[in-house]
Motif scaffolding. Structure first.
Motif, PDB file in Angstrom:
ATOM      1  N   ILE A  87       0.842  -1.210   0.000  1.00 34.83           N
ATOM      2  CA  ILE A  87       0.000   0.000   0.000  1.00 34.83           C
ATOM      3  C   ILE A  87       0.871   1.252   0.000  1.00 34.83           C
ATOM      4  N   ILE A  88       1.937   1.235   0.810  1.00 31.19           N
ATOM      5  CA  ILE A  88       2.861   2.375   0.839  1.00 31.19           C
ATOM      6  C   ILE A  88       3.463   2.592  -0.549  1.00 31.19           C
ATOM      7  N   THR A  89       3.896   1.499  -1.177  1.00 29.61           N
ATOM      8  CA  THR A  89       4.515   1.580  -2.504  1.00 29.61           C
ATOM      9  C   THR A  89       3.526   2.102  -3.534  1.00 29.61           C
ATOM     10  N   PHE A  90       2.273   1.670  -3.430  1.00 27.42           N
ATOM     11  CA  PHE A  90       1.240   2.125  -4.369  1.00 27.42           C
ATOM     12  C   PHE A  90       1.099   3.646  -4.311  1.00 27.42           C
ATOM     13  N   VAL A  91       1.051   4.198  -3.113  1.00 27.53           N
ATOM     14  CA  VAL A  91       0.917   5.656  -2.953  1.00 27.53           C
ATOM     15  C   VAL A  91       2.148   6.364  -3.516  1.00 27.53           C
ATOM     16  N   THR A  92       3.329   5.829  -3.197  1.00 32.25           N
ATOM     17  CA  THR A  92       4.579   6.434  -3.653  1.00 32.25           C
ATOM     18  C   THR A  92       4.705   6.392  -5.177  1.00 32.25           C
ATOM     19  N   THR A  93       4.354   5.247  -5.752  1.00 31.41           N
ATOM     20  CA  THR A  93       4.534   5.034  -7.190  1.00 31.41           C
ATOM     21  C   THR A  93       3.798   6.067  -8.030  1.00 31.41           C
ATOM     22  N   PHE A  94       2.598   6.443  -7.602  1.00 31.54           N
ATOM     23  CA  PHE A  94       1.775   7.316  -8.428  1.00 31.54           C
ATOM     24  C   PHE A  94       1.770   8.767  -7.955  1.00 31.54           C
ATOM     25  N   THR A  95       2.710   9.107  -7.092  1.00 30.66           N
ATOM     26  CA  THR A  95       2.810  10.499  -6.650  1.00 30.66           C
ATOM     27  C   THR A  95       4.243  11.012  -6.720  1.00 30.66           C
ATOM     28  N   ILE A  96       5.134  10.358  -6.002  1.00 29.26           N
ATOM     29  CA  ILE A  96       6.511  10.848  -5.905  1.00 29.26           C
ATOM     30  C   ILE A  96       7.215  10.821  -7.255  1.00 29.26           C
ATOM     31  N   LEU A  97       7.039   9.741  -8.031  1.00 29.89           N
ATOM     32  CA  LEU A  97       7.720   9.667  -9.331  1.00 29.89           C
ATOM     33  C   LEU A  97       7.228  10.773 -10.260  1.00 29.89           C
ATOM     34  N   ALA A  98       5.924  11.010 -10.271  1.00 31.57           N
ATOM     35  CA  ALA A  98       5.370  12.099 -11.086  1.00 31.57           C
ATOM     36  C   ALA A  98       5.917  13.446 -10.619  1.00 31.57           C
ATOM     37  N   ALA A  99       6.017  13.618  -9.299  1.00 29.41           N
ATOM     38  CA  ALA A  99       6.533  14.876  -8.759  1.00 29.41           C
ATOM     39  C   ALA A  99       7.996  15.080  -9.131  1.00 29.41           C
ATOM     40  N   LEU A 100       8.802  14.013  -9.071  1.00 27.64           N
ATOM     41  CA  LEU A 100      10.216  14.112  -9.431  1.00 27.64           C
ATOM     42  C   LEU A 100      10.390  14.533 -10.889  1.00 27.64           C
ATOM     43  N   TYR A 101       9.619  13.929 -11.779  1.00 26.76           N
ATOM     44  CA  TYR A 101       9.707  14.277 -13.195  1.00 26.76           C
ATOM     45  C   TYR A 101       9.209  15.707 -13.436  1.00 26.76           C
TER      46      TYR A 101
END
Length: 416
Positions: A87-101
């Motif tokens: 669940i933690i990874t799911f939240v991170t995958t679709f937020t942090i990566l988009a924010a980094l880019y």
């Protein structure tokens, strides 16, 4: 003691960790810490790196001894552990990566004066370039290229820091008044700084997966050698954080300069202010270093999240075999590219809210993930002789307590 040649051969996961960690946590938060609060910020930066060290070290320790990923260890502790991490990874995958880019694309537009370009187009270009590099180059290219990037970045920041120190701190404005640290704004900033320094705790599994991948192409090093390699990367990460903090302190602290709360604008502001104090000749040098910092962070995070996602799915759905095929990694990279580009295109105006959600989840669960990692390395999966020593265990409990208090306070401020 391992020879220099052995150390060089084993370099990989630790360097990737350093590359991943020096994104916004260093370029933005460390610099802003020095710029707003001065030299005192070296205390929380060092404290965060020391207290979080065991959680990341356990990822290397567990994988070296068991030949299993840290995520497999979560499953061994119970399926609830694995679902919690998923669940933690799911939240991170679709937020942090988009924010980094988004930050990287915005920084590229600002630094190289291509303001006519839409941020979504630049972000898409970055997605395609990085996806191609990862798919065709795979782990070996990632490791080799980031050894080069980290070396150049370290030298660039060392030179910049020395130039800044030699020139001396800027003069304080006549009406300058130091910002209070222990009010609500200051505490929130400290929580953000410590929470992301050197990075979020759930990234401990990333090092584990990189280690497994590296050992496919070479003999597995001893536990001592693996820990030595990781320590090199971790120390580099901490030193770079101090470099960024010193640069912010010497060039901005006391000037009453209005610092942007937007990561893109602040990163651009930092580069331009560095140039003002060092010389216009240094602009290209500094701009490339700043962009390389964010580009390498995007590349390592994209690779790691693809590997983590595949590992989690394969453990939750062991009967599905395609997750272990040669094309699984490519599929994972492309799915992350597509979904995160859609997130940027559809929610760019609300990206701050998405990042706030991911930040909230990461901070609140950090002590729990730290405890899960401790359970892994003190389990029956490892011979007790490979368990962490008493000093490292003590540091772990201190870190868990410290992060718990910060998480509770953060939860209190955000929710109540």
């Amino acid at each position: 003691m391992p020879s220099f040649k052995t150390v060089l051969k084993n370099l990989g996961p630790g360097i990737l960790f350093a590359s991943m960690a020096i994104g916004t946590s260093h370029l933005v938060l460390s610099t802003k810490a020095g710029a707003q609060y001065g030299w005192l910020m070296i205390i929380p930066i060092i404290l965060a790196n020391v207290l979080k060290y065991p959680f990341f070290e356990f990822g290397v320790r567990y994988t070296n001894v068991t030949n299993k990923t840290l995520i497999e260890g979560y499953l061994n502790r119970g399926k609830g552990y694995l679902w919690f991490y998923a669940i933690i990874t799911f939240v991170t995958t679709f937020t942090i990566l988009a924010a980094l880019y988004t930050v990287t694309a915005g920084l590229f537009i600002n630094l190289f004066n291509i303001g006519h370009s839409a941020i979504t187009i630049v972000a898409l270009s970055l997605f395609l370039i990085i996806s191609a590099l990862l798919i065709f180059g795979k782990y070996k290219f990632l490791e080799i290229s980031l050894k080069f990037v980290i070396s150049i970045l370290f030298i660039a920041l060392l030179v910049t820091t020395v130039l800044v120190i030699v020139k001396g701190p800027v003069d304080h404005a006549l009406d300058f008044e130091p910002l209070p640290i222990f009010n609500e704004v200051g505490i929130l900033f400290l929580i953000g700084l410590i929470g992301w320094m050197p990075t979020t705790v759930e990234a401990s599994s990333w090092i584990s997966l990189w280690s497994i991948e590296k050992w496919k192409n070479q003999e597995k090093p001893s536990l001592k050698e693996s820990l030595q390699e990781f320590n090199i990367g971790y120390i580099i990460t901490a030193i770079l954080a101090v470099f960024f903090m010193v640069i912010g302190w010497y060039t901005l602290y006391g000037t009453n300069t209005q610092l942007s709360n937007n990561a893109i604008s602040f990163a651009d502001q930092v580069v331009r202010l560095f140039t003002e104090h060092i010389g216009t000749w240094a602009y290209l040098f500094i701009a490339i270093s700043a962009f390389a910092t964010m580009f390498s962070t995007c590349m390592t995070a994209h690779d790691a999240l693809a590997r983590v996602s595949l590992d989690i799915i394969s453990l939750l759905k062991p009967k599905e075999k395609w997750y272990s095929t040669k094309n699984a990694y490519t599929t994972g990279i492309l799915i992350l590219t597509f979904i995160n580009f859609v997130v940027i295109a559809a929610f760019s105006a609300n990206m701050g809210n998405l990042v706030a959600l991911a930040t909230f989840v990461s901070f609140v669960v950090a002590p729990l993930v730290g405890y899960m990692n401790l359970k892994n390395v003190t389990s029956c999966d490892l011979d007790p002789k490979f368990w962490p020593n008493k000093q490292l265990k003590f540091l772990t409990y201190v870190g868990i307590l410290f992060l718990s208090l910060f998480a509770l306070y953060y939860f209190y401020i955000i929710i109540l």
